[in-house]
Scaffold this motif. Structure first.
Motif, PDB file in Angstrom:
ATOM      1  N   LEU A 101      31.273  45.495  40.040  1.00 32.50           N
ATOM      2  CA  LEU A 101      32.240  44.854  40.922  1.00 32.50           C
ATOM      3  C   LEU A 101      32.533  43.446  40.422  1.00 32.50           C
ATOM      4  N   ILE A 103      34.599  40.013  41.749  1.00 34.76           N
ATOM      5  CA  ILE A 103      35.300  39.350  42.851  1.00 34.76           C
ATOM      6  C   ILE A 103      35.964  38.111  42.281  1.00 34.76           C
ATOM      7  N   TRP A 168      40.813  39.067  44.830  1.00 40.12           N
ATOM      8  CA  TRP A 168      40.823  40.399  44.210  1.00 40.12           C
ATOM      9  C   TRP A 168      39.408  40.963  44.181  1.00 40.12           C
ATOM     10  N   THR A 169      39.293  42.264  44.378  1.00 38.16           N
ATOM     11  CA  THR A 169      38.056  42.976  44.086  1.00 38.16           C
ATOM     12  C   THR A 169      38.390  44.123  43.140  1.00 38.16           C
ATOM     13  N   ILE A 180      34.279  48.716  48.933  1.00 39.11           N
ATOM     14  CA  ILE A 180      35.172  47.753  49.574  1.00 39.11           C
ATOM     15  C   ILE A 180      35.641  48.271  50.927  1.00 39.11           C
TER      16      ILE A 180
END
Length: 213
Positions: A101, A103, A168-169, A180
């Protein structure tokens, strides 16, 4: 090992500032804020970015079970300041294998989130926020809406706005996007004072594209 700044939009080489221009320049994208070589996950890296960033450095806290901080990066230079931040995390997924992930917080126009999403422009694109949000995260006690963004097929991307900046992810693999939509993440800004977070660090994330020297 990447030791030079690259374009935040295409991750290609940049022409450094010169006597004729103070800007970093990408051949395809013109003047850009340089994406600096990513930092190994460490308390020193967290301190360096949180001390100098002009945008939030978002971290889910508490972290999902078994997840680790696996790198950090920033876009900007001494002249511009840090105008985009990236926190990388890795951990177990509900599907077989690990998940990664990123971020990203950035000022409009930087294009770093779109770059990691695999998009051509500098933002999520027209109409991305039409209709109800696909996910929400908590920021400073308030919900922040995120919408799914059509991106490269191997990843899930969600984007929204928080504190006047893009949020944003980006999740690999795409099937791990449930993190998410279902995990009810609460984000903290690492720049905030008076928070003693005992961060667990893991091996450097290859999703950041290289390492600093």
């Amino acid at each position: 090992m990447r030791a030079a700044p690259v374009c935040p939009r295409c991750f290609g080489p940049l022409r450094p500032p010169s006597a004729w221009s103070s800007a970093w320049r990408c051949g395809p994208h013109g003047d850009v804020l340089p994406l600096q070589p990513p930092r190994r996950p460490s308390s020193a890296a967290v301190e360096a970015i949180s001390r100098n960033a002009l945008v939030p450095a978002w971290l889910p806290w508490p972290l999902p079970q078994g997840w680790l901080v696996t790198g950090l990066a920033e876009a900007g230079d001494e002249r511009s300041g840090i105008r985009a931040t990236v926190i990388a995390l890795s951990g177990p997924s509900l599907i077989p294998g690990p998940a990664d992930l990123l971020i990203i917080a950035e000022e409009p126009g930087v294009g770093l989130g779109a770059g990691f999403a695999g998009l051509e422009g500098t933002d999520p694109g027209t109409g991305f926020d039409e209709g109800p949000p696909h996910a929400k995260v908590e920021i400073k006690g308030h919900p922040a809406a995120l919408w799914c963004v059509a991106a490269a097929p191997d990843r899930a991307v969600y984007a929204g706005e928080a504190l006047g900046n893009w949020l944003w992810t980006v999740v690999w693999p795409a099937e791990a996007g449930y993190l998410i939509t279902l995990a009810e993440l609460s984000l903290r800004d690492l720049r905030d004072q008076d928070q003693a977070l005992d961060l667990p660090f893991g091996a450097f994330s290859p999703r950041l594209g290289g390492e600093d020297a």
